[in-house]
Motif scaffolding. Structure first.
Motif, PDB file in Angstrom:
ATOM      1  N   GLY A 224      49.789  15.593  44.442  1.00  0.00           N
ATOM      2  CA  GLY A 224      48.911  16.553  45.200  1.00  0.00           C
ATOM      3  C   GLY A 224      47.901  17.222  44.618  1.00  0.00           C
TER       4      GLY A 224
ATOM      5  N   LEU B  76      50.112   7.903  45.581  1.00  0.00           N
ATOM      6  CA  LEU B  76      49.225   8.371  46.620  1.00  0.00           C
ATOM      7  C   LEU B  76      48.902   9.828  46.429  1.00  0.00           C
ATOM      8  N   ASN B  77      47.568  10.213  46.399  1.00  0.00           N
ATOM      9  CA  ASN B  77      47.173  11.406  46.021  1.00  0.00           C
ATOM     10  C   ASN B  77      47.614  12.025  44.666  1.00  0.00           C
TER      11      ASN B  77
ATOM     12  N   PRO C 291      45.937  12.085  41.504  1.00  0.00           N
ATOM     13  CA  PRO C 291      45.090  11.836  40.266  1.00  0.00           C
ATOM     14  C   PRO C 291      45.558  11.945  39.161  1.00  0.00           C
TER      15      PRO C 291
END
Ligand SMILES: [Fe+3]
Ligand SMILES: [Mg+2]
Ligand SMILES: [Zn+2]
Ligand SMILES: [Zn+2]
Lengths: 329, 758
Positions: free
Chosen positions: B555, B600-601, B603
């Motif tokens: 997130g 997913l998302n 980083p």
């Protein structure tokens, strides 16, 4: 399956598919171009290439999206779209069954919108040189007398009106692509907006600007217009419509709905004294039932787009250089 | 003889001091302020002239600092006697002093019923009072301050003109007859009749929340012993759990609240009078102090009344005693003082602004009509050995530091969080006070104003602009814009390079130095999020020797606000993804588990701060950061000053990369959070020590500079420093500037100077 570019039989097959689905007098003439005359008024033209994965998603597919996207781009000039063109780039090996589904969906979208696809083209590229199917559509439309819209026409004091909840399309696509499941299914908001626009400019011909917040979401659109018009904007988080399931999905995923793409929403800038009339007209239309005022245009040499948060703070809704980079130190 | 003096010599009683000295030694001549500093012309016997130069340094007034004192050859005008010449406005190259807390001499007068300034809330002298906050431009002279609009009365003028008076040329000199005055208004802006101090105290005692205009801005104030009032203040400020600072009458009144060491006490009583973060006393000895001042933390921010106005409130509460005894005895009144800035925006400084913005927040406003020209938040200093500056504001700013690398005048615009800016001119760096987080328009505007104000104040015309690498900071965009506008080069400096460079600049280190940056997140050269970096700095550049094993941030920035997400990332890395849902039953945890599986998302980041977040959440200490670094602070509080080295797992060191996962693996099932916190700190210190020592051996360097926000963790800082020093390593930390992002601007200036010099 679609085979290499050589296959004459295949080209005919595809041609036949399009002809049948898009059927209209222009196509029936079987020329390399469509010839037509336009009603009086300024002519608007827009083009958009559609590249999307997955090709089919809740609430639409690449076919309907390519019709809605271009119709909406034309409509954002206040114009009534009259004609569309379609160009296909197909990857060798793309299943014919899926192509048929896409073409039929495209035809249905064009028919529902009342805008015929009057000319088209197909190319097949080698396997691995495309991503299934790419569709380019171009649209032409005519602006009614007395209507003139543009980002540079936005003025301090204008009200900012949004046609409905944001974030649906981007979240729907991501959920499907990443195989995410949420309690309530999220559908793309892909839809044509030209009928809504027609009602809007009829009631408020003095409208200043319309824009559809697609890529980069509402935040990017507002910043673009702020730059263009040399103004600032003040919006209120409390007034910003986001469906609960979209809000929850964004929260979980760490996305900001302000930056998520939409395909069936528009944002309007109008003089303050027209905003009630405009809202009433929008709410009377099935595609603008949830329209609401989200803020107003303010004087600001910095051209900041600011949002009053639910907690009473006022944060900058920035434009970003590319993707959202982490920054919390 | 003609002397040219540079340094902090204006507005600090320097000219009266020179006058007195010249009189004593029977020297003729004059002294004058000018933009360059102070010019002194002297005639007399040679031994006396030499004596003068000696005493000039020895007896320097407390607030003054001499950078340079040069004897200039120039023909002398014959003079008789000694005089102070009116200011000449030339190029300003001199310094403006920081604001100083009310001095003991002034306090004696303030509480003396026979004195003409008895209970006058704006009493000051050459040794105390407002400086930076009332200065519009240099030279520091009354017409260029916000005192310009007050005409001195006969009595004040006499003091101002009399070289033997302690108010000789005190620019803000005033009294009740001629100076600023107080007004108490209600939330509707209506004046409350009667004595403003008396009414203020009454309002506070009945539980009201007041806005009080101080030196650098407004405070929101309430009775710290009134839980309902504190609760109300917290709600109105929308500050979920952020700690509040407390003001008490004197040192004696602190004894029951905090563990007060002598050095901290002296710092509290110094002219800078910062907020000091001190260890809290055990709850039972803390009488009625409202719960929820600093929930879950073992330290408390405290300060002493630094303006005469604050003093008068405590004097009133003590019943206006006629003897001085109360000043050294514990007093019962304790006030919550929190800066009046609506939700992260800049401090309110203006009366009209206060009425407009705070009227809804407060039950009344105590106003005065002396304008605040420069906003200045309270400074915050954390006790420790040595103490660490957490925020630089009133009393410490503007900070003037020596800057080693020679180069052109330049402007460095700092980072995004806790922004400060730095101007470099000749061998000096001028660092602005705390500006704030650049997430709202008013703070961004304040940054722009600060650039203008500082440039004017120190007469700097930048020939280069420095900024962070992150493209989406307002500071970076402003830097780009200014560089374009001024047609000067733009120098982008990597975040952690700047963190370490700031420490090097403070300690005047040159040559190769090892740098350990333990931080939140800063953008790296490769576009990823850095924050646990072992660097080798040399000249204008640096080499990245190693980094912490990277963590996925499910997130993105949301993970920094929700430490449970980092805990989930740790479980995932440990191969225990399937436990995320049950162990971390927060909304969205199934999605987060899936995000981690699919990348997913998520980083990646080498941030050190995020490991603290993750461990805090795993130990059940903090799942959400309601304010910055809450998880890390809670984890440190829990450890209660103790590192447990027992069973400290050997970290995995590979190609310079430090993997902390084995430490976490050993703690993940720890049932006792206190022991978990102590073991984490212990194991982390050992791991970092090994990491640094390996680099020390590999490079042959023995100096290590530590930077980045994680070093505000006192337990980590002190234990690691101690262990490194035991290994014979020379350790350096920021002392004047905070180790967090507030120090970035100085580091950027330092790097930019080196780069431009090449
Ligand atoms: Fe940092
Ligand atoms: Mg488009
Ligand atoms: Zn004094
Ligand atoms: Zn007076």
């Amino acid at each position: 399956m679609i085979h290499g570019s050589g296959g004459k039989a295949m080209a005919q097959l595809i041609e036949g598919l399009f002809l049948k689905a898009f059927d209209n007098p222009y196509l029936r003439q079987q020329n390399d171009q469509a010839a037509f005359s336009l009603p009086p008024g300024r002519v608007v033209m827009a083009t958009d290439s559609h590249v999307i994965s997955p090709l089919f998603f809740p609430g639409g597919d690449i076919g309907s999206l390519s019709v809605h996207g271009t119709i909406n781009d034309v409509a954002m000039a206040g114009a009534r779209p009259t004609h569309l063109s379609a160009g296909f780039i197909l990857e060798e090996g793309f299943p014919l069954r899926e192509l048929k589904r896409i073409v039929e969906s495209m035809a249905a979208a064009a028919k529902e919108a009342g805008v015929p696809i009057v000319t088209g083209d197909t190319k097949v590229v080698e396997r691995g040189k495309g991503d299934g199917v790419f569709i380019n559509t171009t649209g032409i439309g005519v602006v009614p007398e007395g209507v003139e819209l543009g980002g540079d026409r936005v003025r301090v004091g204008d009200h900012i009106i949004l046609s409905g909840p944001i974030g649906d399309h981007g979240v729907a696509i991501m959920s499907l692509r990443e195989n995410l499941t949420f309690e309530t299914a999220i559908e793309s908001d892909s839809q044509p907006l030209h009928d809504l626009v027609a009602d809007m400019v009829k009631v408020v011909p003095g409208l200043h600007c319309l824009r559809d917040p697609t890529r980069g979401g509402l935040a990017t659109t507002l910043n673009e217009i702020a730059q263009q018009a040399g103004v600032g904007m003040q919006i209120q988080e409390a007034n910003l419509p986001v469906r609960p399931q979209v809000a929850a999905a964004c929260e979980f995923l760490g996305l900001d709905p302000l930056y998520v793409a939409n395909e069936g929403k528009l944002v309007a800038f109008c003089p303050a004294d027209c905003s009630e009339a405009l809202l009433a007209a929008m709410r009377a239309h099935p595609r603008g039932g949830e329209a609401c005022r989200i803020g107003e245009v303010v004087a600001d040499p910095h051209r900041f787009v600011q949002m009053q948060t639910r907690f009473g703070g006022n944060r900058i809704v920035d434009w970003l250089n590319g993707e959202q980079l982490p920054r919390i130190c | 003889m003609h002397l040219s003096v540079l340094g902090l010599v204006q507005g600090v009683g320097f000219r009266p001091f020179v006058y007195g000295l010249a009189q004593r030694l029977g020297l003729d001549g004059w002294v004058a302020n000018d933009g360059e500093g102070v010019q002194i012309e002297l005639e007399g016997e040679l031994p006396n002239l030499q004596r003068f130069q000696q005493l000039l340094h020895q007896e320097l007034p407390p607030l003054a600092l001499i950078d340079r004192c040069e004897v200039v050859e120039r023909p002398l005008q014959p003079e008789r006697g000694f005089r102070i010449v009116q200011s000449r406005a030339t190029e300003a190259n001199t310094s403006v002093a920081a604001d100083a807390a009310v001095c003991p001499d002034c306090l004696n007068e303030l509480f003396d019923p026979a004195n003409r300034r008895y209970r006058y809330p704006f009493i000051n002298c050459t040794n105390c009072g407002p400086r930076y906050t009332i200065t519009r431009r240099l030279p520091y002279d009354r017409p260029y301050t916000s005192m310009a609009e007050f005409q001195l009365c006969g009595g004040c003028q006499q003091e101002y003109d009399n070289p033997s008076d302690r108010r000789f040329h005190a620019q803000p000199n005033a009294c009740a007859r001629c100076g600023p005055e107080l007004t108490l208004v209600d939330s509707a802006g209506e004046t409350v009749e009667g004595d403003p101090i008396e009414s203020t105290l009454r309002a506070l005692r009945r539980g009201d929340i007041l806005a009080i205009k101080g030196i650098g801005g407004f405070h929101l104030v309430c009775d710290a012993d009134n839980s309902a009032a504190v609760e109300r203040l917290r709600k109105r400020k929308a500050r979920d759990a952020k700690p509040f600072a407390v003001m008490v009458a004197n040192r004696a009144s602190l004894e029951s609240l905090v563990e007060l060491d002598e050095a901290s006490a002296r710092r509290l009583e110094s002219s800078a009078a910062p907020i000091m973060l001190l260890p809290r006393r055990q709850r039972d000895s803390t009488r009625l102090l409202a719960e929820g001042l600093a929930p879950g933390l073992d330290s408390l921010g405290v300060m002493l009344p630094y303006s005469p106005l604050h003093q008068l409130i405590f004097f009133e509460a003590a019943g206006r005693p006629t003897d001085a005894g109360w000043r050294s005895e514990p007093q019962s009144l304790r006030l919550v003082m929190t800066s009046a800035n609506p939700a992260g925006e800049p401090l309110v400084i203006d009366n009209a602004e206060a009425l407009a913005q705070l009227a809804g927040f407060v039950d009344g406003l105590l106003l005065h009509n002396r304008a605040i020209d420069c906003r200045c938040d309270d400074s915050v200093v954390q006790a420790g050995t040595p103490p660490m500056v957490v925020r630089r504001g009133r009393g410490l700013a503007p900070q003037i530091l020596p800057l080693i690398p020679e180069g052109p005048p330049l402007l460095a615009l700092g980072g995004w969080f806790k922004n400060s800016i730095c101007l470099a001119k000749q061998q000096r760096a001028y660092v602005s006070p705390h500006i704030g987080d650049l997430n709202n328009a008013n703070t961004c505007r304040f940054l722009e104003q600060s650039v203008e104000h500082m440039r004017r104040l120190f007469a700097v015309t930048p020939e280069a602009v420095a900024c962070d690498l992150h493209p989406d900071f307002f500071s970076t965009r402003l830097a780009q814009q200014l560089a374009e506008q001024w047609r000067v080069p733009l120098v982008a400096v990597q975040h952690h390079h700047a963190h370490i460079a700031a420490v090097m600049s403070e300690h005047r280190l040159s040559g190769p130095v090892l740098g350990l940056a333990l931080d939140g997140i800063g953008l790296g050269e490769d576009g990823s999020a850095w924050g646990g970096e072992l660097l080798l700095l040399e000249g204008a550049g640096y080499q990245r020797l190693g980094q912490l094993r990277s963590l996925p941030l499910p997130g993105g920035d949301r993970a920094a606000r929700e430490p449970w997400r980092i805990a989930a990332a740790l479980l995932h890395l440990l191969g225990r993804n399937q436990e995320i849902e049950s162990r971390l039953p927060y909304p969205g945890s199934p999605v987060v588990a899936q995000m981690l599986r699919q990348g997913l998302n998520c980083p990646p980041t080498s941030s050190a701060g995020r490991w603290f977040d993750g461990v805090a959440a795993l130990l059940g200490v903090c799942a959400y950061n309601q304010f910055e670094a809450r998880a890390a602070m809670s984890l440190e509080s829990l450890a209660a000053g103790r590192c447990d080295f027992q069973g400290a797992h050997l970290p995995a060191l590979e190609n310079g990369q430090l993997d902390l996962l084995p430490l976490v693996s050993a703690l993940v099932d720890e049932a006792d959070p206190v022991r978990g916190a102590q073991r984490f700190h212990g194991a982390l210190v050992i791991a970092l020590e090994q990491w640094v020592m390996e680099a020390v051996q590999a490079t042959g360097l023995e100096r290590v500079a530590l930077g980045g926000g994680c070093f505000l963790n006192r337990l980590l800082r002190e234990t690691l420093c101690q262990r490194l020093r035991q290994n014979g390593v020379k350790v350096y930390l920021g002392e004047q500037l905070p180790c967090n992002d507030a120090g970035l601007s100085l580091g950027q200036a330092w790097v930019a100077r080196q780069r431009l010099a090449r």
